[in-house]
Every structure is written in C-alpha cells, then in structure tokens.
Design an enzyme around this catalytic site. Sequence first.
Site, PDB file in Angstrom:
ATOM      1  N   GLY A 212      42.849  34.893  36.706  1.00 44.91           N
ATOM      2  CA  GLY A 212      41.467  35.147  37.101  1.00 44.91           C
ATOM      3  C   GLY A 212      41.095  34.389  38.358  1.00 44.91           C
TER       4      GLY A 212
ATOM      5  N   GLY B 201      38.076  34.379  39.587  1.00 41.13           N
ATOM      6  CA  GLY B 201      36.613  34.353  39.552  1.00 41.13           C
ATOM      7  C   GLY B 201      36.133  32.925  39.772  1.00 41.13           C
ATOM      8  N   PHE B 202      34.950  32.618  39.259  1.00 43.81           N
ATOM      9  CA  PHE B 202      34.388  31.290  39.494  1.00 43.81           C
ATOM     10  C   PHE B 202      35.281  30.178  38.947  1.00 43.81           C
ATOM     11  CE2 PHE B 202      30.539  33.723  40.242  1.00 43.81           C
ATOM     12  CZ  PHE B 202      30.047  33.061  41.355  1.00 43.81           C
ATOM     13  N   GLY B 203      35.818  30.384  37.734  1.00 50.82           N
ATOM     14  CA  GLY B 203      36.655  29.349  37.128  1.00 50.82           C
ATOM     15  C   GLY B 203      38.001  29.226  37.822  1.00 50.82           C
TER      16      GLY B 203
ATOM     17  N   VAL C  78      47.073  41.370  34.149  1.00 50.87           N
ATOM     18  CA  VAL C  78      47.774  40.680  33.057  1.00 50.87           C
ATOM     19  C   VAL C  78      47.574  41.491  31.777  1.00 50.87           C
ATOM     20  CG1 VAL C  78      47.896  38.560  31.686  1.00 50.87           C
ATOM     21  CG2 VAL C  78      47.486  38.432  34.152  1.00 50.87           C
TER      22      VAL C  78
ATOM     23  N   GLU D 278      15.949  39.989  37.717  1.00 47.78           N
ATOM     24  CA  GLU D 278      16.192  40.026  39.167  1.00 47.78           C
ATOM     25  C   GLU D 278      16.296  41.471  39.655  1.00 47.78           C
ATOM     26  OE1 GLU D 278      18.454  35.704  39.527  1.00 47.78           O
ATOM     27  OE2 GLU D 278      19.650  37.499  39.725  1.00 47.78           O
TER      28      GLU D 278
ATOM     29  N   ASP E   5      33.724  32.163  30.879  1.00 43.93           N
ATOM     30  CA  ASP E   5      33.180  33.114  29.908  1.00 43.93           C
ATOM     31  C   ASP E   5      34.137  33.348  28.739  1.00 43.93           C
ATOM     32  OD1 ASP E   5      31.118  33.332  31.686  1.00 43.93           O
ATOM     33  OD2 ASP E   5      31.416  35.455  32.164  1.00 43.93           O
TER      34      ASP E   5
ATOM     35  N   ALA F  33      28.250  30.741  35.799  1.00 48.52           N
ATOM     36  CA  ALA F  33      29.197  30.324  36.832  1.00 48.52           C
ATOM     37  C   ALA F  33      29.313  28.794  36.858  1.00 48.52           C
ATOM     38  CB  ALA F  33      28.733  30.844  38.189  1.00 48.52           C
TER      39      ALA F  33
HETATM   40  C1  LIG Z   1      25.471  40.659  37.411  1.00 45.79           C
HETATM   41  C2  LIG Z   1      25.757  39.226  37.064  1.00 45.79           C
HETATM   42  C3  LIG Z   1      24.912  38.214  37.511  1.00 45.79           C
HETATM   43  C4  LIG Z   1      25.160  36.882  37.199  1.00 45.79           C
HETATM   44  N1  LIG Z   1      24.313  35.909  37.683  1.00 45.79           N
HETATM   45  C5  LIG Z   1      24.596  34.605  37.451  1.00 45.79           C
HETATM   46  C6  LIG Z   1      23.791  33.572  38.011  1.00 45.79           C
HETATM   47  O1  LIG Z   1      22.807  33.848  38.694  1.00 45.79           O
HETATM   48  N2  LIG Z   1      24.126  32.281  37.772  1.00 45.79           N
HETATM   49  C7  LIG Z   1      25.223  31.947  37.006  1.00 45.79           C
HETATM   50  O2  LIG Z   1      25.513  30.755  36.832  1.00 45.79           O
HETATM   51  N3  LIG Z   1      25.994  32.895  36.447  1.00 45.79           N
HETATM   52  C8  LIG Z   1      25.720  34.217  36.654  1.00 45.79           C
HETATM   53  N4  LIG Z   1      26.502  35.198  36.109  1.00 45.79           N
HETATM   54  C9  LIG Z   1      27.597  34.808  35.211  1.00 45.79           C
HETATM   55  C10 LIG Z   1      28.807  34.366  35.989  1.00 45.79           C
HETATM   56  O3  LIG Z   1      29.141  35.309  36.982  1.00 45.79           O
HETATM   57  C11 LIG Z   1      29.978  34.155  35.025  1.00 45.79           C
HETATM   58  O4  LIG Z   1      29.593  33.257  34.026  1.00 45.79           O
HETATM   59  C12 LIG Z   1      31.182  33.635  35.765  1.00 45.79           C
HETATM   60  O5  LIG Z   1      31.646  34.601  36.680  1.00 45.79           O
HETATM   61  C13 LIG Z   1      32.304  33.260  34.795  1.00 45.79           C
HETATM   62  O6  LIG Z   1      33.402  32.818  35.505  1.00 45.79           O
HETATM   63  P1  LIG Z   1      34.870  33.159  34.967  1.00 45.79           P
HETATM   64  O7  LIG Z   1      35.828  32.477  35.872  1.00 45.79           O
HETATM   65  O8  LIG Z   1      34.938  32.892  33.507  1.00 45.79           O
HETATM   66  O9  LIG Z   1      34.981  34.742  35.114  1.00 45.79           O
HETATM   67  P2  LIG Z   1      34.812  35.667  36.401  1.00 45.79           P
HETATM   68  O10 LIG Z   1      34.131  34.976  37.502  1.00 45.79           O
HETATM   69  O11 LIG Z   1      34.227  36.932  35.896  1.00 45.79           O
HETATM   70  O12 LIG Z   1      36.313  35.935  36.845  1.00 45.79           O
HETATM   71  C14 LIG Z   1      37.220  36.609  36.019  1.00 45.79           C
HETATM   72  C15 LIG Z   1      38.342  37.144  36.895  1.00 45.79           C
HETATM   73  O13 LIG Z   1      39.424  37.518  36.038  1.00 45.79           O
HETATM   74  C16 LIG Z   1      39.971  38.721  36.514  1.00 45.79           C
HETATM   75  N5  LIG Z   1      40.635  39.367  35.376  1.00 45.79           N
HETATM   76  C17 LIG Z   1      40.079  39.747  34.205  1.00 45.79           C
HETATM   77  N6  LIG Z   1      41.015  40.311  33.406  1.00 45.79           N
HETATM   78  C18 LIG Z   1      42.171  40.266  34.095  1.00 45.79           C
HETATM   79  C19 LIG Z   1      43.493  40.715  33.806  1.00 45.79           C
HETATM   80  N7  LIG Z   1      43.803  41.288  32.640  1.00 45.79           N
HETATM   81  N8  LIG Z   1      44.440  40.567  34.757  1.00 45.79           N
HETATM   82  C20 LIG Z   1      44.143  39.998  35.966  1.00 45.79           C
HETATM   83  N9  LIG Z   1      42.920  39.556  36.278  1.00 45.79           N
HETATM   84  C21 LIG Z   1      41.939  39.685  35.353  1.00 45.79           C
HETATM   85  C22 LIG Z   1      38.778  39.495  37.052  1.00 45.79           C
HETATM   86  O14 LIG Z   1      39.191  40.486  37.982  1.00 45.79           O
HETATM   87  C23 LIG Z   1      37.944  38.387  37.676  1.00 45.79           C
HETATM   88  O15 LIG Z   1      38.226  38.217  39.043  1.00 45.79           O
HETATM   89  C24 LIG Z   1      26.275  36.556  36.404  1.00 45.79           C
HETATM   90  C25 LIG Z   1      27.126  37.560  35.940  1.00 45.79           C
HETATM   91  C26 LIG Z   1      26.875  38.892  36.272  1.00 45.79           C
HETATM   92  C27 LIG Z   1      27.814  39.973  35.775  1.00 45.79           C
END
Ligand SMILES: Cc1cc2nc3c(=O)[nH]c(=O)nc-3n(C[C@H](O)[C@H](O)[C@H](O)COP(=O)(O)OP(=O)(O)OC[C@H]3O[C@@H](n4cnc5c(N)ncnc54)[C@H](O)[C@@H]3O)c2cc1C
Length: 415
Positions: free
Chosen positions: A11, A13-15, A79, A170, A301, A317
């Site tokens: 991933g 993403g943020f993490g 994955v 929002e 998440d 995030a």
């Molecule tokens: C519309 C929206 C608005 C939001 N607004 C806010 C906000 O204002 N403030 C805040 O703090 N939080 C906000 N959030 C929540 C925040 O975005 C999440 O809590 C945060 O992104 C979690 O980080 P993460 O690393 O767990 O997952 P993510 O950032 O979602 O990253 C997960 C990554 O894993 C990848 N992935 C998933 N499955 C697979 C796989 N099988 N194989 C390869 N890659 C994979 C995805 O492509 C993605 O890039 C918002 C969320 C959304 C949807």
Amino acid sequence: MNRIPHVAIIGAGFGGIEAAKHLAKAPVRITLIDKRNYHLFQPLLYQVAIAGLSPVQIAHPVRAIFRRQRNLNFLMADVSDIDFKARKVLTEHKSLDYDYLILSAGSRTNFFGMQSIEENGHEMKDISSAVATRNHLLKMFENASRETDAGARRAMLTFVVVGGGPTGVESAGALAELIHLVLTKDYPQMDLRDARVILAEAANHLMPNVYPRNLQAATLKLLRGKRVSVRLKAKVTGFDGSCLRFEDGETIPTHTLIWTAGVRVASLVEKLNVEKGPGGRILVKPTLQLPGYPEAYVIGDAAYLEDEKGQPLSMLATVAQQQARHAAKNIRQELREQPPKPFAYKDPGLLATIGRNAAVARIGGVSFSGLLAWLIWVALHIYRLIGFRNRLVVMLNWAWDYFFYDSQVRLITKE
Ligand SMILES: Cc1cc2nc3c(=O)[nH]c(=O)nc-3n(C[C@H](O)[C@H](O)[C@H](O)COP(=O)(O)OP(=O)(O)OC[C@H]3O[C@@H](n4cnc5c(N)ncnc54)[C@H](O)[C@@H]3O)c2cc1C
C-alpha cells in the site's frame, strides 16, 4: 557477508508512504507494492467530484516520491494474498519473500449490501469514481437545460448526498456552492433556485461522535446557511437511478445519489485468514504486530486497535501516518535486537470544511468554527499535499476560485 533484511510494504497510501520514508536510513531494503502507480490524497477527492480540482493535483507518482531513496524499490502489482507462515507476499506478477511486512492496504466503500445503491449511486473512493461523479453532476445540468417538463427538471437538479460524516458534509457544502456561486453564471437562462442539495444522515446529528456537540450543531448551521437541506434520522434504503427511497417509505425523485455513509476494509484484508475486530479490521497487538507473526505489522484503516479509553482508533490519515512512523521505529528497534514498543495515538485535533469561509475545528481541546477554522483547513491541506507543484497549483486554483467565484474543471469528459 550479512544479508540485508527485506521489508515489504503493501500500500502506497498514507500509511505505506510514511513507513517507507521512515525506513530510508535503516539498514534494510524495501519493496513498496501498490496496484496503483500513484499516491492519492483522498481528503481532497470530493474537490475532484465537484469540479474544483483536477485529479493530477491530488495524486503523485510513487516513483517520483522515492526517486532519491536508494534502499527502496517500487512494484506496481495487485497483492492477491499473504502467506504469513512462509513470509511471502503473492502478486499477479511474482511472489516476494520478506523479513518484515507492513500491511497498509486501506479501505473501500461499504454499501451495507444495498445493491441498488451500489449499482446506481456514486461513491468517493478513487480518481475514477470522483471523475465519474463530476461527469454525472455536470451532465445533469446540461440535461436540465434542455428539459421542458418542470418536474423532470427538478429531479435532474436534485442532488442527494448520503452520510453526515466529514466527507458527506464537505461534498454537500461544496456542491451547493458550485451550483449557487458558479453554475448559476454558466446557465443564466435556467432558474437554479430549483436546484436542491439534500444531505441525508441516519443518526440524529451530523459528524461522528468524536466531534463535540457544539461542533455538530455548528456544522448543521453552517450547512443550512449554504442552502443545503439537511435531513437527520433519514435512513436511505434504495435508489434505482431515478428515485431514492427512505426507510420510512418516503421517496425523492432524483438521478443523483452520492454515497459517503460507510467504509469497509480492502478486499485483500477481507480475505486474509487472521483474527478480525469490528468492521473486519485486523486485530493487532499494541505494538501494531500481528498476533503470532511478530515480523508482520498492520497499520492504518486495515488495523483495529483501541485507545486508552477503549475507543477504536478512527480510520484517519493521521492515525495511519502515526502508526506508520511507529511500525518503522519498531522494526528499527528489532534490528537493534531491542523489543518493540506499544503505540499511542497523539490526537492532533479535528478539522472539516463546509465550504467557503466555513469550517469546524477542535484543536488543542478548543472547539471553534467559521473563518479561522477554514483558513487553518486551507493551509493544512495545501501543506499536506505531496509535491511542491501540486501545492502551488492547488493554492493558486483556490485563490482564483475564491476571488472570482470560479471552479476550474467544469469538463464533461465522458459521454
Ligand atoms: C473521500 C475520503 C476523504 C477522507 N478525508 C479524510 C480527512 O479529511 N482527514 C483524514 O485524516 N482522513 C481522511 N480520510 C481517511 C484517510 O484517507 C484514510 O484513513 C487513510 O487513507 C488510511 O491510510 P492507509 O494507508 O490505511 O490506506 P490508503 O491511504 O487508502 O492506502 C491504501 C493503499 O493500498 C493499496 N492497495 C489496496 N489493496 C491492494 C492490493 N491488494 N494490492 C496492492 N495495493 C493495494 C491502494 O491502492 C492504496 O494506495 C478520507 C478518506 C476518503 C475516502
């Protein structure tokens, strides 16, 4: 010669991004895996949906982020599974052995099994869904401009956002402003007083319970001031593309439902055979390790962990980023043969915008709303975007829109 330990991060993403950055100087080699080749700034997705920003302004290529990080290799792959016993990540291209794993696969929209909403509604989860929402919204105005039947036109100009959390609030506020401040100038022949934005929320208040009551009330007031019609205790149960149904039997003729009312874990997380907590999130130890597999960390998440008051950490995030830094630190501890430490979330506060000059905030234990909260929201979101160019372009864009009541991306890019 000693073998360099391999850390697989799932991933970007943020993490995942934060964890990879915090292992830059560690004596490890990293493989960062994501099915997308870019990091997406999800908090601003709704701006893409309401034609305020273009997708490239809130996304950044992973390879560009880590151009200078020598110990990292990016693999664009989906994955499909993780073999925790054999320490293997399985993808459609190859399988990877790891010494340490950080799983940060995020979440997806939860429609709670309501198929009619999943099929006919719009969601806010990735670039394609946000662009599809933008195309649909703008198309409704074009259709309405040709429609001679007043009832049919009213249905086209009725927009329902479901879910009174930050994303729903929002989106509803921004959509009302798009209509009443911008589109009203594009369609001078149409009376856009007919257009309605309805925000439906099943609970009896807006915003999650972590927001204090005075901010929940302020959100309601600010939204109503922006001409959003807020319906509380209004549970939506179905939508066939032209009529929305509430649990109490009431219906609303509309072609637009934007669903922001639920989140569930990513499909990869769902299929993993490990112990799960509420919402299907993976139960982790206070150190963020997976029980039974100390080399595997789960964050963001995907992870379920409670704070000291017994409340589950939110899907935010800020939680994902703090956990990422902690997991990276614990891996460095282990490399030094020292025990990993428990994670404690430091709440940086809460912030959500309702639109122009309007936001709600709780910072340092103090709750406030209005212009100051909005200015902090704007500054913070520009600062948190990845890439100087994105920051600059978004800042210029917002300044332009603010002073000229404009909105940059009013393009319908699909028939
Ligand atoms: C519309 C929206 C608005 C939001 N607004 C806010 C906000 O204002 N403030 C805040 O703090 N939080 C906000 N959030 C929540 C925040 O975005 C999440 O809590 C945060 O992104 C979690 O980080 P993460 O690393 O767990 O997952 P993510 O950032 O979602 O990253 C997960 C990554 O894993 C990848 N992935 C998933 N499955 C697979 C796989 N099988 N194989 C390869 N890659 C994979 C995805 O492509 C993605 O890039 C918002 C969320 C959304 C949807």
